[in-house]
Design a protein around this motif. Structure first.
Motif, PDB file in Angstrom:
ATOM      1  N   TYR A  35       0.842  -1.194   0.000  1.00 54.28           N
ATOM      2  CA  TYR A  35       0.000   0.000   0.000  1.00 54.28           C
ATOM      3  C   TYR A  35       0.875   1.240   0.000  1.00 54.28           C
ATOM      4  O   TYR A  35       2.058   1.191   0.345  1.00 54.28           O
ATOM      5  CB  TYR A  35      -0.926   0.002   1.221  1.00 54.28           C
ATOM      6  CG  TYR A  35      -0.188  -0.092   2.530  1.00 54.28           C
ATOM      7  CD1 TYR A  35       0.104   1.054   3.262  1.00 54.28           C
ATOM      8  CD2 TYR A  35       0.249  -1.317   3.031  1.00 54.28           C
ATOM      9  CE1 TYR A  35       0.798   0.978   4.464  1.00 54.28           C
ATOM     10  CE2 TYR A  35       0.940  -1.400   4.221  1.00 54.28           C
ATOM     11  CZ  TYR A  35       1.207  -0.247   4.930  1.00 54.28           C
ATOM     12  OH  TYR A  35       1.900  -0.323   6.112  1.00 54.28           O
ATOM     13  N   SER A  41       4.576  -2.409   3.093  1.00 53.47           N
ATOM     14  CA  SER A  41       3.917  -3.712   3.073  1.00 53.47           C
ATOM     15  C   SER A  41       3.789  -4.288   4.470  1.00 53.47           C
ATOM     16  O   SER A  41       4.489  -3.875   5.394  1.00 53.47           O
ATOM     17  CB  SER A  41       4.680  -4.693   2.173  1.00 53.47           C
ATOM     18  OG  SER A  41       5.923  -5.032   2.740  1.00 53.47           O
ATOM     19  N   GLU A  68      -6.900   1.585  -0.839  1.00 50.60           N
ATOM     20  CA  GLU A  68      -6.365   0.864  -2.001  1.00 50.60           C
ATOM     21  C   GLU A  68      -5.218  -0.047  -1.574  1.00 50.60           C
ATOM     22  O   GLU A  68      -4.375   0.350  -0.777  1.00 50.60           O
ATOM     23  CB  GLU A  68      -5.870   1.841  -3.054  1.00 50.60           C
ATOM     24  CG  GLU A  68      -6.978   2.657  -3.672  1.00 50.60           C
ATOM     25  CD  GLU A  68      -6.484   3.597  -4.751  1.00 50.60           C
ATOM     26  OE1 GLU A  68      -5.399   3.354  -5.326  1.00 50.60           O
ATOM     27  OE2 GLU A  68      -7.184   4.578  -5.007  1.00 50.60           O
ATOM     28  N   HIS A  70      -2.703  -3.834  -2.715  1.00 54.77           N
ATOM     29  CA  HIS A  70      -2.274  -4.893  -3.626  1.00 54.77           C
ATOM     30  C   HIS A  70      -1.901  -6.093  -2.759  1.00 54.77           C
ATOM     31  O   HIS A  70      -1.078  -5.963  -1.856  1.00 54.77           O
ATOM     32  CB  HIS A  70      -1.068  -4.465  -4.458  1.00 54.77           C
ATOM     33  CG  HIS A  70      -1.303  -3.216  -5.232  1.00 54.77           C
ATOM     34  ND1 HIS A  70      -2.029  -3.174  -6.399  1.00 54.77           N
ATOM     35  CD2 HIS A  70      -0.935  -1.944  -4.981  1.00 54.77           C
ATOM     36  CE1 HIS A  70      -2.081  -1.937  -6.839  1.00 54.77           C
ATOM     37  NE2 HIS A  70      -1.432  -1.168  -5.996  1.00 54.77           N
ATOM     38  N   VAL A  79      -0.897 -11.177  -8.190  1.00 55.75           N
ATOM     39  CA  VAL A  79      -1.105  -9.896  -7.524  1.00 55.75           C
ATOM     40  C   VAL A  79      -2.571  -9.513  -7.724  1.00 55.75           C
ATOM     41  O   VAL A  79      -3.044  -9.395  -8.855  1.00 55.75           O
ATOM     42  CB  VAL A  79      -0.182  -8.803  -8.089  1.00 55.75           C
ATOM     43  CG1 VAL A  79      -0.443  -7.481  -7.390  1.00 55.75           C
ATOM     44  CG2 VAL A  79       1.270  -9.219  -7.947  1.00 55.75           C
ATOM     45  N   TYR A  80      -3.265  -9.344  -6.609  1.00 56.27           N
ATOM     46  CA  TYR A  80      -4.670  -8.967  -6.602  1.00 56.27           C
ATOM     47  C   TYR A  80      -4.748  -7.501  -6.191  1.00 56.27           C
ATOM     48  O   TYR A  80      -4.374  -7.157  -5.072  1.00 56.27           O
ATOM     49  CB  TYR A  80      -5.452  -9.819  -5.598  1.00 56.27           C
ATOM     50  CG  TYR A  80      -5.379 -11.306  -5.865  1.00 56.27           C
ATOM     51  CD1 TYR A  80      -6.375 -11.946  -6.587  1.00 56.27           C
ATOM     52  CD2 TYR A  80      -4.319 -12.073  -5.382  1.00 56.27           C
ATOM     53  CE1 TYR A  80      -6.321 -13.317  -6.827  1.00 56.27           C
ATOM     54  CE2 TYR A  80      -4.259 -13.443  -5.620  1.00 56.27           C
ATOM     55  CZ  TYR A  80      -5.262 -14.055  -6.337  1.00 56.27           C
ATOM     56  OH  TYR A  80      -5.216 -15.409  -6.572  1.00 56.27           O
ATOM     57  N   SER A  81      -5.212  -6.642  -7.075  1.00 50.72           N
ATOM     58  CA  SER A  81      -5.318  -5.210  -6.779  1.00 50.72           C
ATOM     59  C   SER A  81      -6.773  -4.854  -6.548  1.00 50.72           C
ATOM     60  O   SER A  81      -7.662  -5.337  -7.266  1.00 50.72           O
ATOM     61  CB  SER A  81      -4.767  -4.390  -7.946  1.00 50.72           C
ATOM     62  OG  SER A  81      -3.413  -4.689  -8.154  1.00 50.72           O
ATOM     63  N   PHE A  96     -11.476  -7.202  -5.360  1.00 52.36           N
ATOM     64  CA  PHE A  96     -10.456  -7.066  -6.392  1.00 52.36           C
ATOM     65  C   PHE A  96     -11.008  -6.444  -7.667  1.00 52.36           C
ATOM     66  O   PHE A  96     -12.095  -6.783  -8.119  1.00 52.36           O
ATOM     67  CB  PHE A  96      -9.853  -8.429  -6.752  1.00 52.36           C
ATOM     68  CG  PHE A  96      -9.278  -9.171  -5.589  1.00 52.36           C
ATOM     69  CD1 PHE A  96      -8.526  -8.522  -4.620  1.00 52.36           C
ATOM     70  CD2 PHE A  96      -9.474 -10.529  -5.462  1.00 52.36           C
ATOM     71  CE1 PHE A  96      -7.986  -9.211  -3.553  1.00 52.36           C
ATOM     72  CE2 PHE A  96      -8.937 -11.234  -4.395  1.00 52.36           C
ATOM     73  CZ  PHE A  96      -8.196 -10.578  -3.437  1.00 52.36           C
ATOM     74  N   GLN A  98      -8.511  -6.163 -10.269  1.00 49.12           N
ATOM     75  CA  GLN A  98      -7.577  -6.705 -11.245  1.00 49.12           C
ATOM     76  C   GLN A  98      -6.737  -7.813 -10.604  1.00 49.12           C
ATOM     77  O   GLN A  98      -6.340  -7.703  -9.452  1.00 49.12           O
ATOM     78  CB  GLN A  98      -6.661  -5.593 -11.750  1.00 49.12           C
ATOM     79  CG  GLN A  98      -5.779  -5.978 -12.896  1.00 49.12           C
ATOM     80  CD  GLN A  98      -5.013  -4.783 -13.457  1.00 49.12           C
ATOM     81  OE1 GLN A  98      -4.801  -3.796 -12.775  1.00 49.12           O
ATOM     82  NE2 GLN A  98      -4.608  -4.895 -14.704  1.00 49.12           N
ATOM     83  N   LEU A 105       4.124  -7.496 -14.066  1.00 52.32           N
ATOM     84  CA  LEU A 105       3.947  -6.109 -13.620  1.00 52.32           C
ATOM     85  C   LEU A 105       4.918  -5.187 -14.353  1.00 52.32           C
ATOM     86  O   LEU A 105       6.115  -5.458 -14.411  1.00 52.32           O
ATOM     87  CB  LEU A 105       4.172  -6.002 -12.107  1.00 52.32           C
ATOM     88  CG  LEU A 105       3.207  -6.785 -11.221  1.00 52.32           C
ATOM     89  CD1 LEU A 105       3.626  -6.667  -9.762  1.00 52.32           C
ATOM     90  CD2 LEU A 105       1.782  -6.322 -11.405  1.00 52.32           C
ATOM     91  N   LEU A 110       4.682  -0.533  -8.765  1.00 48.28           N
ATOM     92  CA  LEU A 110       4.538  -1.894  -8.244  1.00 48.28           C
ATOM     93  C   LEU A 110       5.856  -2.655  -8.220  1.00 48.28           C
ATOM     94  O   LEU A 110       5.884  -3.864  -7.984  1.00 48.28           O
ATOM     95  CB  LEU A 110       3.485  -2.658  -9.057  1.00 48.28           C
ATOM     96  CG  LEU A 110       2.065  -2.080  -8.977  1.00 48.28           C
ATOM     97  CD1 LEU A 110       1.121  -2.853  -9.879  1.00 48.28           C
ATOM     98  CD2 LEU A 110       1.559  -2.067  -7.547  1.00 48.28           C
ATOM     99  N   VAL A 113       6.392  -4.877  -5.212  1.00 50.03           N
ATOM    100  CA  VAL A 113       5.628  -6.132  -5.273  1.00 50.03           C
ATOM    101  C   VAL A 113       6.402  -7.152  -6.106  1.00 50.03           C
ATOM    102  O   VAL A 113       6.577  -8.300  -5.705  1.00 50.03           O
ATOM    103  CB  VAL A 113       4.223  -5.897  -5.870  1.00 50.03           C
ATOM    104  CG1 VAL A 113       3.437  -7.194  -5.917  1.00 50.03           C
ATOM    105  CG2 VAL A 113       3.468  -4.821  -5.088  1.00 50.03           C
TER     106      VAL A 113
END
Length: 126
Positions: A35, A41, A68, A70, A79-81, A96, A98, A105, A110, A113
């Motif tokens: 985030y 994280s 928001e 990830h 990766v679930y956004s 989610f 996306q 990515l 990101l 991530v």
């Protein structure tokens, strides 16, 4: 790596109607929530998941999740956004927008991530 037990989770109903777009599967999977602009994280445990949402547990009920987020699944490399839609103690409900593989990515925001996924792969290989 040991396989996690996965089973269908009971649906949350309100007024007799199922509010979920897809059934969730109960699980216990390692994850990390990312985030903020600095790639902050926190580790989490994915307790149930579907293609549209998840319930995750964080280490402390005192941690306040941003809107928001990830979610990196450390087992799958997905990766679930999306958005945090509820927060109850140590548990968060995620919706989610996306889902994509960590390797794919391309957004520089990101990069933390993607780096976390690469570190997890190196750890699993070693």
């Amino acid at each position: 790596m040991a396989e996690a037990a996965i089973k269908t989770a009971p649906m949350i109903k309100k007024g007799g109607a199922d509010r979920r777009r897809s059934p969730r599967k109960s699980c216990t999977l390692g994850g990390r929530l990312f985030y903020g602009l600095a790639g902050l994280s926190i580790d989490c445990v994915i307790r149930d998941i579907s293609e549209h949402g998840a319930r995750v547990a964080v280490p402390s009920a005192a941690w306040r999740a941003p809107k928001e987020i990830h979610l990196l699944s450390l087992r799958e490399g997905k990766v679930y956004s999306g958005l945090v839609v509820w927060n109850r103690g140590r548990y968060l409900g995620l919706n989610f927008s996306q889902v994509r593989p960590a390797e794919s990515l391309t957004d520089p925001m990101l990069n933390p991530v993607k780096a976390a996924w690469a570190a997890q792969q190196a750890k699993d290989a070693g």
